[in-house]
Scaffold this active site. Sequence first.
Site, PDB file in Angstrom:
ATOM      1  N   SER A 207      -9.198  45.370  25.432  1.00 57.16           N
ATOM      2  CA  SER A 207      -9.484  46.598  25.318  1.00 57.16           C
ATOM      3  C   SER A 207      -8.338  47.350  23.674  1.00 57.16           C
ATOM      4  O   SER A 207      -7.976  47.250  23.063  1.00 57.16           O
ATOM      5  CB  SER A 207     -10.199  46.691  26.351  1.00 57.16           C
ATOM      6  OG  SER A 207     -10.156  48.114  26.477  1.00 57.16           O
ATOM      7  N   ASP A 342     -21.803  48.394  24.277  1.00 61.44           N
ATOM      8  CA  ASP A 342     -20.173  49.628  24.258  1.00 61.44           C
ATOM      9  C   ASP A 342     -20.429  50.303  24.561  1.00 61.44           C
ATOM     10  O   ASP A 342     -20.398  51.519  23.628  1.00 61.44           O
ATOM     11  CB  ASP A 342     -19.508  48.348  23.815  1.00 61.44           C
ATOM     12  CG  ASP A 342     -18.008  48.856  24.472  1.00 61.44           C
ATOM     13  OD1 ASP A 342     -18.137  49.790  25.344  1.00 61.44           O
ATOM     14  OD2 ASP A 342     -16.873  48.251  24.360  1.00 61.44           O
ATOM     15  N   HIS A 373     -19.301  46.907  27.937  1.00 65.72           N
ATOM     16  CA  HIS A 373     -16.861  46.824  27.787  1.00 65.72           C
ATOM     17  C   HIS A 373     -16.459  46.222  29.151  1.00 65.72           C
ATOM     18  O   HIS A 373     -16.567  46.031  30.516  1.00 65.72           O
ATOM     19  CB  HIS A 373     -17.144  48.141  27.826  1.00 65.72           C
ATOM     20  CG  HIS A 373     -15.272  48.325  27.554  1.00 65.72           C
ATOM     21  ND1 HIS A 373     -15.007  48.624  26.216  1.00 65.72           N
ATOM     22  CD2 HIS A 373     -14.097  48.919  28.627  1.00 65.72           C
ATOM     23  CE1 HIS A 373     -13.829  48.577  26.028  1.00 65.72           C
ATOM     24  NE2 HIS A 373     -13.447  48.513  27.411  1.00 65.72           N
TER      25      HIS A 373
END
Length: 416
Positions: A207, A342, A373
């Site tokens: 991320s 996501d 995610h």
Amino acid sequence: FNANMHFLEMPAMFDGMKLAAVATVLYIIVRSLNLKSPTAAPDIIYQDTPLNLYLLKSCPILTKEYIPPLLWGKSGHLQTALYGKMGRVGSPHLCGLRMYLPMQDGATATFDLFEPLADHHTGGDITMVICPGIGNHSEKHYIRTFVGYSQSQGYRCAVLNHLGALPNIELTSPRMFTYGCTWEFAAMVGYIKRAFPQTHLIVVGFSLGGNIVCKFLGENQTNQDRVLCCVSVCQGYSALRAQETFLQWDQCRRLYNFLMADNMKKIILSHRGSLFGMSSSKMEDADLSRLYTATSLMQIDDNIMRKFHGHGTLKEYYEKESCLQYIHNVTVPLLLVNSSDDPLVHQSLLTIPRTLAEKKSNVVFALTLHGGHLGFFEGAVLFPQPLTWMDKVIVSYANAICQWDKRQSPCQEAQL
């Protein structure tokens, strides 16, 4: 007689209403859980180079169907929520060494070092240098699961603890981690290179960490020395373009924005004394007041985060701290992984990795249909397995890269 007929019709009417209600609920469940969605292999964008073809052959997991848990795994929200609240199932308890590195501005970077639990299949000394997601650190369940698996496959692991993210470590300067500051990650990588002169590096970012590692590698060519490859999972590539999507309600993105802002607020306020009380602090009392009322990451970034590095505007902060203007300089093999469902990364942002993989031969872009995610859970019906598809893909790709490098090395030595 008519009264009796109406009396007999009433239960039938109620049965019809109950049936309609059940049908409605089932429809909502099927829609929200996305049960009708098919499973599929990831969409892989790459150029036909000998290395890429070797990687796809050596990593069958990239070309095989990714099958999430049947009942809930096709919902990006549930995959994300499960990662967010639980992290992973049965994550291991790791034994590592916490390292402290003094920085030039008075800050203290920390990272955790974990030695391999087995020999690497190539016989080489390989270190995974890992950058977690926003406000995360080595104690998070998804990091522990990934590190435990990597150790068992013969990798040493170094995990950056984002500055200010560990609740029991005080800040030693009025600065904490930001969206794209690479200073702490660079310090960790520098230490690993000095402490283990024979080691080669696999760079991994999750991320926000994906943004940091790609920016770090692209900032300076020497940062890529001894780096075998880089893997970035679920990053958004451009904070400037992402901020507009975070104000939208589709995929509940505005709600996620609020929840992440609330978490950031808690981290900042836990270090209130260091960030606002030190004489060298760039923060004012008015910034603290605005922090209390902030309901989005953008408000926090504008009032607090951009000031740590003296950015004049939010636009400047997002442009300077995104990997977008650096990622083209990365020449080592680069695997970019995203999921179509996501809820944090808007579909429009995925044109960035897709275009990059089409233009640059060292880049492979893998886009899954499901995974949410940082979820990517696998499992039969209800209960997910401890190891995720994501964990297996990163290690499988790293294994293939190490094997390729070992094959190339004798050829290079022969030429010399």
